[in-house]
Design a protein around this motif. Structure first.
Motif, PDB file in Angstrom:
ATOM      1  N   ILE A 102      30.701  51.630  43.290  1.00 36.87           N
ATOM      2  CA  ILE A 102      31.066  51.022  44.571  1.00 36.87           C
ATOM      3  C   ILE A 102      31.213  49.512  44.378  1.00 36.87           C
ATOM      4  N   VAL A 103      32.367  48.987  44.742  1.00 38.29           N
ATOM      5  CA  VAL A 103      32.633  47.553  44.727  1.00 38.29           C
ATOM      6  C   VAL A 103      33.144  47.147  46.105  1.00 38.29           C
ATOM      7  N   LEU A 104      33.410  45.865  46.269  1.00 32.90           N
ATOM      8  CA  LEU A 104      33.941  45.351  47.524  1.00 32.90           C
ATOM      9  C   LEU A 104      35.420  45.047  47.377  1.00 32.90           C
ATOM     10  N   ALA A 105      36.164  45.325  48.446  1.00 31.21           N
ATOM     11  CA  ALA A 105      37.604  45.057  48.467  1.00 31.21           C
ATOM     12  C   ALA A 105      37.949  44.375  49.784  1.00 31.21           C
ATOM     13  N   ALA A 133      36.185  42.501  35.626  1.00 34.61           N
ATOM     14  CA  ALA A 133      34.987  41.746  35.263  1.00 34.61           C
ATOM     15  C   ALA A 133      34.616  40.782  36.389  1.00 34.61           C
ATOM     16  N   GLY A 134      33.336  40.753  36.729  1.00 30.44           N
ATOM     17  CA  GLY A 134      32.853  39.861  37.781  1.00 30.44           C
ATOM     18  C   GLY A 134      33.158  40.326  39.182  1.00 30.44           C
ATOM     19  N   ALA A 135      33.446  41.619  39.372  1.00 31.34           N
ATOM     20  CA  ALA A 135      33.779  42.137  40.698  1.00 31.34           C
ATOM     21  C   ALA A 135      32.587  42.022  41.632  1.00 31.34           C
ATOM     22  N   LEU A 136      32.868  41.744  42.901  1.00 27.02           N
ATOM     23  CA  LEU A 136      31.804  41.649  43.901  1.00 27.02           C
ATOM     24  C   LEU A 136      31.332  43.039  44.281  1.00 27.02           C
ATOM     25  N   THR A 137      30.040  43.208  44.425  1.00 32.28           N
ATOM     26  CA  THR A 137      29.423  44.471  44.813  1.00 32.28           C
ATOM     27  C   THR A 137      28.644  44.270  46.113  1.00 32.28           C
ATOM     28  N   ASP A 159      34.072  36.890  41.029  1.00 28.92           N
ATOM     29  CA  ASP A 159      33.374  35.617  41.209  1.00 28.92           C
ATOM     30  C   ASP A 159      34.250  34.428  40.823  1.00 28.92           C
ATOM     31  N   ALA A 160      35.320  34.665  40.039  1.00 26.60           N
ATOM     32  CA  ALA A 160      36.235  33.586  39.678  1.00 26.60           C
ATOM     33  C   ALA A 160      37.146  33.190  40.827  1.00 26.60           C
TER      34      ALA A 160
END
Length: 278
Positions: A102-105, A133-137, A159-160
């Motif tokens: 699960i990630v954020l979109a 890489a660095g995806a928000l969760t 995060d970038a």
């Protein structure tokens, strides 16, 4: 007394003694050869007079039984083989199931500079291979932070793309994010993150003496963020007055020169093309 063989009998004649007739006593070119061989094969498996055994019939019997069953059920065997072949093909063509993460979109299109709220991002289940890489969760502290670049609906932010240390992702070691206040605030509309600029310093009073030129402070530094993206610097820069600010990535030597450069004069930028396009 045992019977005496007739003198007319030749070497290929059958013996009058007890026991099965041996095929070796009959010439191969004789008509009785195949009959004797067949008779001998039928006698195999029966006990001899001496109590011995002429040959084990069990293995041949099992072989004949299996062959008979296979002949009777050949259609069933063919159907089973086809089912196995189809199952193998389906297994090879079907990708292995993977556990989803699960990630954020982005819930909708978000412009650069937007301060993120709970309604701006939504949970999304994706395969592990599709997570950048660095995806928000859901466990990431993103509320109140600003976007350094725009997001499209359904895009997974990293995060970038948020103001903070993540902006320096992928840069060389010891790279610093340096904020600069440009003299011409309207010109900031011309630049966006990722563009390369030359930072130029002019005299503070706007009048240059004879032979004095503008000073090039840093060449081809990438832009990380600008105040023209629609928000305030907020938590990242530690001040709410972000109008006219540009954040660039600089190496240690450039960062030392750029720090406090606005107190020595007016800062301007010049757009430059990447080295590969020159």
């Amino acid at each position: 007394m045992p019977a005496t063989p007739n003198a007319s009998q030749g070497p290929g004649s059958a013996s009058l003694g007890f026991g099965p007739t041996r095929p070796s006593s009959i010439p191969r070119n004789s008509l009785l050869g195949p009959i004797a061989a067949s008779h001998t094969r039928r006698l195999r498996g029966f006990p001899s007079k001496a109590g011995g055994h002429l040959g084990p019939p069990k293995r041949q019997y099992k072989h004949r039984t299996f062959a008979s069953w296979l002949n009777r059920n050949r259609r069933l065997v063919v159907a089973l083989l086809l089912c196995v072949a189809v199952g193998v093909a389906v297994h090879q063509l079907t990708p292995a199931s993977e556990q989803r993460a699960i990630v954020l979109a982005a819930e909708r299109d978000l412009p650069a500079g937007s301060s993120l709220t709970d309604s701006d991002l939504k949970p999304l289940e994706v395969l592990p291979a599709g997570i950048p890489a660095g995806a928000l969760t859901p466990g990431t502290a993103y509320r109140g932070k600003q976007l350094a670049s725009p997001l499209q609906k359904g895009q997974i932010p990293t995060d970038a793309q948020i103001l903070g240390p993540g902006l320096l992702t992928g840069t060389a070691p010891a790279t610093a994010a340096v904020p600069l206040r440009m003299a011409d605030r309207a010109s900031i509309q011309l630049i966006s993150p990722g563009q390369l600029v030359n930072v130029v310093l002019t005299a503070a009073d706007g009048f240059e003496g004879p032979g004095r030129k503008s000073e090039l402070l840093a060449a081809a530094v990438p832009v990380l963020w600008t105040s023209a993206q629609g928000g305030t610097a907020g938590q990242w820069l530690g001040t709410s007055e972000a109008d006219g600010l540009v954040v660039v990535a600089a190496n240690p030597q450039q960062a030392e020169i750029l720090a406090g450069a606005s107190t020595r004069g007016k800062l301007f930028f010049v757009l430059v093309s990447p080295p590969g396009n020159r």
